[in-house]
Design a protein around this motif. Sequence first.
Motif, mmCIF file in Angstrom:
data_model
loop_
_atom_site.group_PDB
_atom_site.id
_atom_site.type_symbol
_atom_site.label_atom_id
_atom_site.label_comp_id
_atom_site.label_asym_id
_atom_site.label_seq_id
_atom_site.Cartn_x
_atom_site.Cartn_y
_atom_site.Cartn_z
ATOM 1 N N ALA A 56 -5.332 1.285 -10.044
ATOM 2 C CA ALA A 56 -6.368 0.601 -9.279
ATOM 3 C C ALA A 56 -7.291 -0.189 -10.194
ATOM 4 C CB ALA A 56 -7.187 1.608 -8.466
ATOM 5 N N PHE A 57 -7.865 -1.251 -9.613
ATOM 6 C CA PHE A 57 -8.886 -2.049 -10.300
ATOM 7 C C PHE A 57 -9.649 -2.843 -9.249
ATOM 8 C CE2 PHE A 57 -10.000 -6.284 -12.094
ATOM 9 C CZ PHE A 57 -11.037 -5.859 -12.925
ATOM 10 N N ASN A 58 -10.949 -2.591 -9.157
ATOM 11 C CA ASN A 58 -11.785 -3.290 -8.164
ATOM 12 C C ASN A 58 -11.069 -3.349 -6.805
ATOM 13 O OD1 ASN A 58 -13.953 -3.749 -9.860
ATOM 14 N ND2 ASN A 58 -13.306 -5.809 -10.441
ATOM 15 N N GLY A 59 -10.706 -2.172 -6.313
ATOM 16 C CA GLY A 59 -9.815 -2.121 -5.163
ATOM 17 C C GLY A 59 -10.450 -1.807 -3.819
ATOM 18 N N MET A 60 -11.769 -1.837 -3.718
ATOM 19 C CA MET A 60 -12.402 -1.348 -2.496
ATOM 20 C C MET A 60 -12.071 -2.177 -1.249
ATOM 21 S SD MET A 60 -13.646 1.454 -3.181
ATOM 22 C CE MET A 60 -14.307 1.687 -1.543
ATOM 23 N N ALA A 61 -11.655 -3.407 -1.423
ATOM 24 C CA ALA A 61 -11.324 -4.214 -0.249
ATOM 25 C C ALA A 61 -10.114 -3.667 0.498
ATOM 26 C CB ALA A 61 -11.077 -5.668 -0.663
ATOM 27 N N PHE A 62 -9.164 -3.070 -0.233
ATOM 28 C CA PHE A 62 -7.905 -2.656 0.388
ATOM 29 C C PHE A 62 -7.498 -1.221 0.069
ATOM 30 C CE2 PHE A 62 -7.386 -7.252 -0.808
ATOM 31 C CZ PHE A 62 -7.600 -7.761 0.461
ATOM 32 N N LEU A 63 -8.068 -0.628 -0.969
ATOM 33 C CA LEU A 63 -7.622 0.685 -1.435
ATOM 34 C C LEU A 63 -7.747 1.785 -0.383
ATOM 35 C CD1 LEU A 63 -6.545 2.474 -3.698
ATOM 36 C CD2 LEU A 63 -8.882 2.623 -4.610
ATOM 37 N N PRO A 64 -8.833 1.891 0.364
ATOM 38 C CA PRO A 64 -8.911 2.972 1.364
ATOM 39 C C PRO A 64 -7.769 2.947 2.372
ATOM 40 C CG PRO A 64 -11.090 2.066 0.966
ATOM 41 C CD PRO A 64 -10.122 1.161 0.252
ATOM 42 N N ALA A 65 -7.406 1.758 2.860
ATOM 43 C CA ALA A 65 -6.300 1.673 3.815
ATOM 44 C C ALA A 65 -4.976 2.026 3.160
ATOM 45 C CB ALA A 65 -6.239 0.262 4.413
ATOM 46 N N GLN A 66 -4.786 1.610 1.917
ATOM 47 C CA GLN A 66 -3.545 1.931 1.209
ATOM 48 C C GLN A 66 -3.423 3.430 0.983
ATOM 49 O OE1 GLN A 66 -0.687 1.505 0.404
ATOM 50 N NE2 GLN A 66 -0.213 1.352 -1.772
ATOM 51 N N ILE A 67 -4.487 4.064 0.516
ATOM 52 C CA ILE A 67 -4.457 5.509 0.283
ATOM 53 C C ILE A 67 -4.149 6.253 1.580
ATOM 54 C CG2 ILE A 67 -5.947 7.491 -0.145
ATOM 55 C CD1 ILE A 67 -5.047 6.437 -2.703
ATOM 56 N N THR A 68 -4.729 5.814 2.668
ATOM 57 C CA THR A 68 -4.445 6.452 3.960
ATOM 58 C C THR A 68 -2.970 6.353 4.295
ATOM 59 O OG1 THR A 68 -6.672 5.997 4.799
ATOM 60 C CG2 THR A 68 -4.946 6.390 6.427
ATOM 61 N N SER A 69 -2.357 5.193 4.065
ATOM 62 C CA SER A 69 -0.938 5.034 4.378
ATOM 63 C C SER A 69 -0.068 5.890 3.471
ATOM 64 C CB SER A 69 -0.533 3.558 4.288
ATOM 65 O OG SER A 69 -0.425 3.113 2.943
ATOM 66 N N LEU A 90 0.409 -1.648 2.413
ATOM 67 C CA LEU A 90 0.416 -0.689 3.511
ATOM 68 C C LEU A 90 1.819 -0.127 3.634
ATOM 69 C CD1 LEU A 90 -1.671 -2.680 6.167
ATOM 70 C CD2 LEU A 90 -2.433 -0.697 4.824
ATOM 71 N N TRP A 91 1.946 1.187 3.523
ATOM 72 C CA TRP A 91 3.255 1.830 3.573
ATOM 73 C C TRP A 91 3.595 2.248 4.994
ATOM 74 C CZ3 TRP A 91 3.882 5.716 -1.104
ATOM 75 C CH2 TRP A 91 3.765 5.000 -2.300
ATOM 76 N N HIS A 92 4.855 2.023 5.402
ATOM 77 C CA HIS A 92 5.346 2.637 6.629
ATOM 78 C C HIS A 92 5.326 4.157 6.436
ATOM 79 C CE1 HIS A 92 7.886 -1.149 7.832
ATOM 80 N NE2 HIS A 92 6.669 -1.459 7.456
#
Length: 316
Positions: free
Chosen positions: A16-29, A104-106
Motif C-alpha cells: 500500500a501507498f497513500n491508499g485511502m481512496a480505494f484501500l478500504p473497499a479492496q480490503i473488504t473484498s 475489487l476481488w470477486h
Amino acid sequence: MHSLDQTPRVLVLLAAFNGMAFLPAQITSVLDQQAVAVQVVISIDRSCDGTEAWAEQLAQQNPRVSVLQRGQVFGGAAPNFFRLLRDVDMTRCDYVALADQDDLWHTDKLARACQQLRFTGAAGYSGNVTAFWPGGKERLIDKAQPQQPWDFLFEGPGPGCTFVLAQPLALALQTWVRQQGQALQPVDFHDWLIYAWVRAQGYQWLIDAQPHLRYRQHAHNQLGANAGLRPLLHRAWQMGNGWWLGQASLIARLLQLHEHPFVAPWLQGQRGGLLQLAMRAGQCRRRQRDQLLFFLSCLWMVIFLPGRGRLPCALA
C-alpha cells in the motif's frame, strides 16, 4: 498442502501507498473471500493520507489483518512487494496471494485460484481481469494465450494482483529473494520478475482465462491496463528508448541466463543478436498480434539503433 476436505489457508500480501481512496473497499473484498481462510499482511510505503494509521487500527480490530513495521520509503510497488516476500512468515499457509490496494476481488477469486492450482498441478497462477474506469467503461484484459518458450523474459502473465502461489513455490521464491538482496532494486515490476523466475526454475504456471478481479484504472496506476491509444503509444515509446531492454537484460542476468545461447546474442543490443531475436518472435510473446509487433520492433532496432543496447521488450 491441504487435503480436499480442508479449507485452503491463503496468506495475502498487500502493498500500500497513500491508499485511502480505494484501500478500504479492496480490503473488504479480500476479507469477504468465500471457501478459503484468509490472512492479510500489509506493507505500507511511507504515506501522507492516513493509510498507516487506518491499517494499524484495522489490524487491532481484525485478527486476520497484520501490518509490517512502518516508516520505510520504497518508492514503488516492486520493492514494497519484495519486502513482503522477504520478511513475512509463509510457513503456516497453503497458498500465498499478492494484492494491490485499489482493485475489487470477486468473492470466489481465491477459491478459484486454489482449485485450479490443485487440480492442474501448477505451482503458480494468474488470471485475466476486467479493467474498469471511473466513467463506467469496462474491458477484458486477456493474457491467457498459450505460453511460449521465452515469453517470460519479455512479458508477464497478467497483473500481479491476480497471482497465487502454492506454498512450496512461495517458500522457494522467498529464499531466492533473500539471497538477491539489493540486486533486486533496479527491477521495476515484481510480477514480471516473479513469473520469469518461476518459469526459469521449471515450475508450471497457469493463466486462467476467467476474470475474477475488477482492475481499477485511475490516474495513479503504476502501469495499468493496456487499453486505448495513449497507453499503446506510451509502451511503443518504452520499447524504443531502451527501457525494456534494460529490464529484460536485468531479469536474464538475475536468473543466470545471460550465457544461454538464446539470450547472449541480444543481451547487449547488437545488430546480429536483435536480428536473431526478430526471427524468433513467436517464442517471445503469447499473442499473435504481439509477436508481429515484436518482430517489427526488432527489425526497427536493427536498422536504426544498432549496437546501442536497445530492445523492444514486451508488456509486463
